[in-house]
Design a protein around this motif. Structure first.
Motif, PDB file in Angstrom:
ATOM      1  N   ARG A 175       0.817  -1.218   0.000  1.00 16.75           N
ATOM      2  CA  ARG A 175       0.000   0.000   0.000  1.00 16.75           C
ATOM      3  C   ARG A 175       0.845   1.261   0.000  1.00 16.75           C
ATOM      4  O   ARG A 175       0.357   2.333  -0.343  1.00 16.75           O
ATOM      5  N   ASP A 176       2.117   1.132   0.385  1.00 17.11           N
ATOM      6  CA  ASP A 176       3.005   2.292   0.407  1.00 17.11           C
ATOM      7  C   ASP A 176       3.587   2.601  -0.963  1.00 17.11           C
ATOM      8  O   ASP A 176       4.257   3.620  -1.133  1.00 17.11           O
ATOM      9  N   PHE A 177       3.360   1.725  -1.947  1.00 18.28           N
ATOM     10  CA  PHE A 177       3.986   1.881  -3.249  1.00 18.28           C
ATOM     11  C   PHE A 177       2.949   1.724  -4.359  1.00 18.28           C
ATOM     12  O   PHE A 177       1.790   1.391  -4.112  1.00 18.28           O
ATOM     13  N   ALA A 178       3.396   1.977  -5.591  1.00 22.53           N
ATOM     14  CA  ALA A 178       2.514   1.835  -6.744  1.00 22.53           C
ATOM     15  C   ALA A 178       3.169   0.894  -7.748  1.00 22.53           C
ATOM     16  O   ALA A 178       3.350  -0.286  -7.471  1.00 22.53           O
ATOM     17  N   SER A 179       3.558   1.419  -8.913  1.00 21.50           N
ATOM     18  CA  SER A 179       4.120   0.563  -9.964  1.00 21.50           C
ATOM     19  C   SER A 179       5.635   0.437  -9.875  1.00 21.50           C
ATOM     20  O   SER A 179       6.265  -0.140 -10.757  1.00 21.50           O
ATOM     21  N   GLU A 180       6.248   0.955  -8.803  1.00 19.86           N
ATOM     22  CA  GLU A 180       7.702   0.928  -8.687  1.00 19.86           C
ATOM     23  C   GLU A 180       8.230  -0.513  -8.626  1.00 19.86           C
ATOM     24  O   GLU A 180       7.642  -1.379  -7.994  1.00 19.86           O
ATOM     25  N   ARG A 181       9.377  -0.728  -9.264  1.00 19.08           N
ATOM     26  CA  ARG A 181      10.005  -2.050  -9.253  1.00 19.08           C
ATOM     27  C   ARG A 181      11.134  -2.137  -8.230  1.00 19.08           C
ATOM     28  O   ARG A 181      11.665  -3.211  -7.975  1.00 19.08           O
ATOM     29  N   ALA A 182      11.527  -1.013  -7.688  1.00 15.59           N
ATOM     30  CA  ALA A 182      12.571  -0.983  -6.657  1.00 15.59           C
ATOM     31  C   ALA A 182      12.180   0.036  -5.605  1.00 15.59           C
ATOM     32  O   ALA A 182      11.358   0.926  -5.850  1.00 15.59           O
ATOM     33  N   VAL A 183      12.777  -0.096  -4.431  1.00 19.08           N
ATOM     34  CA  VAL A 183      12.456   0.830  -3.347  1.00 19.08           C
ATOM     35  C   VAL A 183      13.677   1.025  -2.463  1.00 19.08           C
ATOM     36  O   VAL A 183      14.430   0.080  -2.207  1.00 19.08           O
ATOM     37  N   MET A 184      13.928   2.279  -2.070  1.00 20.32           N
ATOM     38  CA  MET A 184      14.910   2.583  -1.046  1.00 20.32           C
ATOM     39  C   MET A 184      14.219   2.384   0.296  1.00 20.32           C
ATOM     40  O   MET A 184      13.283   3.099   0.627  1.00 20.32           O
ATOM     41  N   LEU A 185      14.670   1.414   1.063  1.00 27.78           N
ATOM     42  CA  LEU A 185      13.980   1.034   2.289  1.00 27.78           C
ATOM     43  C   LEU A 185      14.420   1.872   3.482  1.00 27.78           C
ATOM     44  O   LEU A 185      13.612   2.589   4.082  1.00 27.78           O
ATOM     45  N   VAL A 186      15.692   1.755   3.854  1.00 31.59           N
ATOM     46  CA  VAL A 186      16.205   2.487   5.011  1.00 31.59           C
ATOM     47  C   VAL A 186      17.617   2.984   4.703  1.00 31.59           C
ATOM     48  O   VAL A 186      18.250   2.540   3.743  1.00 31.59           O
ATOM     49  N   GLU A 187      18.107   3.886   5.545  1.00 32.13           N
ATOM     50  CA  GLU A 187      19.467   4.411   5.432  1.00 32.13           C
ATOM     51  C   GLU A 187      20.151   4.386   6.791  1.00 32.13           C
ATOM     52  O   GLU A 187      19.502   4.569   7.834  1.00 32.13           O
ATOM     53  N   VAL A 188      21.450   4.161   6.771  1.00 31.41           N
ATOM     54  CA  VAL A 188      22.314   4.357   7.940  1.00 31.41           C
ATOM     55  C   VAL A 188      23.373   5.354   7.483  1.00 31.41           C
ATOM     56  O   VAL A 188      24.065   5.106   6.497  1.00 31.41           O
ATOM     57  N   TYR A 189      23.479   6.490   8.174  1.00 33.80           N
ATOM     58  CA  TYR A 189      24.325   7.563   7.665  1.00 33.80           C
ATOM     59  C   TYR A 189      25.021   8.293   8.805  1.00 33.80           C
ATOM     60  O   TYR A 189      24.603   8.232   9.963  1.00 33.80           O
ATOM     61  N   ARG A 190      26.103   8.992   8.450  1.00 29.53           N
ATOM     62  CA  ARG A 190      26.843   9.779   9.444  1.00 29.53           C
ATOM     63  C   ARG A 190      26.289  11.196   9.488  1.00 29.53           C
ATOM     64  O   ARG A 190      25.988  11.805   8.462  1.00 29.53           O
ATOM     65  N   LYS A 191      26.236  11.752  10.690  1.00 29.84           N
ATOM     66  CA  LYS A 191      25.854  13.152  10.869  1.00 29.84           C
ATOM     67  C   LYS A 191      26.430  13.629  12.198  1.00 29.84           C
ATOM     68  O   LYS A 191      26.194  13.034  13.234  1.00 29.84           O
ATOM     69  N   SER A 192      27.204  14.710  12.111  1.00 27.90           N
ATOM     70  CA  SER A 192      27.798  15.310  13.309  1.00 27.90           C
ATOM     71  C   SER A 192      28.578  14.287  14.126  1.00 27.90           C
ATOM     72  O   SER A 192      28.491  14.235  15.353  1.00 27.90           O
ATOM     73  N   GLY A 193      29.323  13.433  13.419  1.00 27.65           N
ATOM     74  CA  GLY A 193      30.199  12.480  14.098  1.00 27.65           C
ATOM     75  C   GLY A 193      29.541  11.235  14.646  1.00 27.65           C
ATOM     76  O   GLY A 193      30.183  10.453  15.343  1.00 27.65           O
ATOM     77  N   GLN A 194      28.246  11.027  14.350  1.00 32.58           N
ATOM     78  CA  GLN A 194      27.596   9.833  14.836  1.00 32.58           C
ATOM     79  C   GLN A 194      26.787   9.167  13.718  1.00 32.58           C
ATOM     80  O   GLN A 194      26.383   9.813  12.754  1.00 32.58           O
ATOM     81  N   TRP A 195      26.563   7.879  13.876  1.00 31.15           N
ATOM     82  CA  TRP A 195      25.740   7.148  12.925  1.00 31.15           C
ATOM     83  C   TRP A 195      24.274   7.335  13.274  1.00 31.15           C
ATOM     84  O   TRP A 195      23.893   7.322  14.449  1.00 31.15           O
ATOM     85  N   ARG A 196      23.462   7.522  12.235  1.00 31.89           N
ATOM     86  CA  ARG A 196      22.019   7.696  12.419  1.00 31.89           C
ATOM     87  C   ARG A 196      21.276   6.721  11.506  1.00 31.89           C
ATOM     88  O   ARG A 196      21.831   6.202  10.537  1.00 31.89           O
TER      89      ARG A 196
END
Length: 433
Positions: free
Chosen positions: A124-145
């Protein structure tokens, strides 16, 4: 166990002190779903194909990122090279089909003691898309988020590779025709080192060139207010009651998004805008970013005319509570700038609940900028700025007959007029970092 909502971001340290974690996905589908982890540099591009992990390449150097079975990844965050700023975990359908066909699914984050957080999603969160970016782990201000993204991508896995700056190798003719492997990216290394903070104009030129003229004007305001180095989150609340129809039809609400986008990119807490619409009920929309801001009002959740916000009158306290709960759950002291758009018609019975909510929210790292557009009867929203009894002055209000009645430069100046003084007060009270 913490529940993570779509678009929510929070420090990994809020979940665990371990530097080794597992990010897993349980996707209910009758189709084959391939998982891949893209490792991006400070410009948001791929720079080293050794750190792209998927079933044809299940492990990065030093095992800092590795596949864990067929449903997740193990991360050793302390071992990930400093030039990698973001890990984007994606899923794509191998063959025909669309992400709208998946069933009830979820992602989880775990350490050595067990699952610490999870988030739900489905077709229900998507439509005709064949791929999706699910989650991210990223650096910000010296810490992982960690961030829940859940953004569909029509072009499939090959399109994602190209989106992140990679090249897709054609399969060799000697390889079997089936099964078709996920293409191995062939990435060009950047010719110049990336900086951790790009100028606003460079960011907009790279990510949203159509907004470059707005970015130049926003930059002047940020320089004047000494906000060019600020790291902050940005939120947007949109009145979607019936009296706002003309503002949507004339494109004024979309213009608000266009004007806010350069500020989100400048503050650079992922360059995303958390977004809600409301009338009788609040509705959290998709996060707005440089990839999807264009025509957002007409596209997201089926377009503004189909937003499920109930009957056509205002219930401001409900959406204010929703925004407060969303940011309180992140347990983060990063400053948050929330732009709240309304054409008025605030009911008198809402005065006391709104006053109470904003007073309590003064202890949170949220600054509220209320803007009236083409309306009247703003009621308590006009008086919040001078309201007594708060630990800090956490809001401002101004009204416009029409968004185009002021220049873009003047609008940015007014949007940022009281934010700097709140930053100073909130920091002195320990409300923000």
């Amino acid at each position: 166990m913490l529940t993570i909502l779509p678009g929510q971001r929070l420090p990994v340290s809020n979940l665990t002190t371990d530097t080794s974690i597992k990010v897993a996905f349980q996707i209910q589908s009758g189709q084959t779903i391939d998982l891949i982890c893209f490792s991006l540099d400070a410009t948001g591009k791929l720079s080293d194909d050794r750190y792209t992990v998927f079933y044809n390449q299940p492990e990065a150097p030093a095992s800092c990122i590795s596949l864990d079975g067929s449903s997740g990844f193990r991360l050793h965050l302390a071992s990930i090279p400093a030039n990698i700023d973001k890990l984007v975990f994606c899923a794509a359908i191998d063959g025909a089909g669309a992400m709208s066909q998946i069933g009830a699914s979820r992602f989880t984050i775990a350490d050595t003691t067990g699952i610490k957080a999870s988030g739900d999603f489905s077709g229900r969160d998507f439509a005709s898309e064949r791929a999706v970016m699910l989650v991210e782990v990223y650096r910000k201000s010296g810490q992982w988020r960690f961030a829940s993204v859940l953004q569909g991508f029509n072009a499939g896995m090959d399109g994602l590779v190209k989106h992140f700056g990679g090249q897709v190798n054609a399969p060799a003719t000697t390889q079997p025709a089936t099964p078709t492997p996920v293409p191995v990216p062939n990435f060009a290394r950047p010719t110049q080192p990336a900086t951790s903070r790009l100028s606003l104009e460079k960011k907009v030129a790279q990510q949203a060139p159509a907004l470059l003229n707005l970015a130049k004007k926003a930059q002047l305001t940020l320089e004047k207010q000494k906000l060019t180095e600020l790291v902050a989150r940005v939120g947007l609340v949109l009145d979607a009651s019936g009296s706002m129809d003309s503002q949507y039809e004339k494109g004024r609400v979309q213009e608000v998004i266009d004007r806010l986008m350069p500020l989100a990119l400048a503050f650079d807490d992922d360059g995303d805008i958390d977004c809600w619409a409301f009338a009788e009920r609040p509705l959290q929309l998709s996060s707005i970013n440089a990839r999807n801001f264009s025509n957002f009002i007409q596209r997201d959740h089926g377009g503004w005319e189909d937003w499920k916000v109930g009957s056509r009158y205002n219930e401001e306290p409900r959406v204010i509570q929703k925004v407060i709960d969303y940011y309180r759950n992140s347990h983060d002291k990063t400053p948050i700038y929330v732009l709240f758009i309304s054409d008025g018609g605030v009911h008198k019975e809402s005065n006391q609940p709104i006053t109470k909510l904003i007073t309590e929210a003064a202890y949170l790292p949220i600054f509220w900028q209320f803007v009236g557009i083409g309306g009247n009867g703003y009621g308590v929203l006009e008086r919040l700025d001078t309201m007594k009894g708060r630990v800090v002055d956490n809001c401002n209000f101004f009204a416009l007959d029409d968004l185009r009645s002021v220049s873009e430069q003047e609008l940015y100046d007014r949007l940022m007029a009281e934010f700097p003084s709140w930053l100073k007060e909130a920091k002195s009270q320990g409300i923000i970092n």
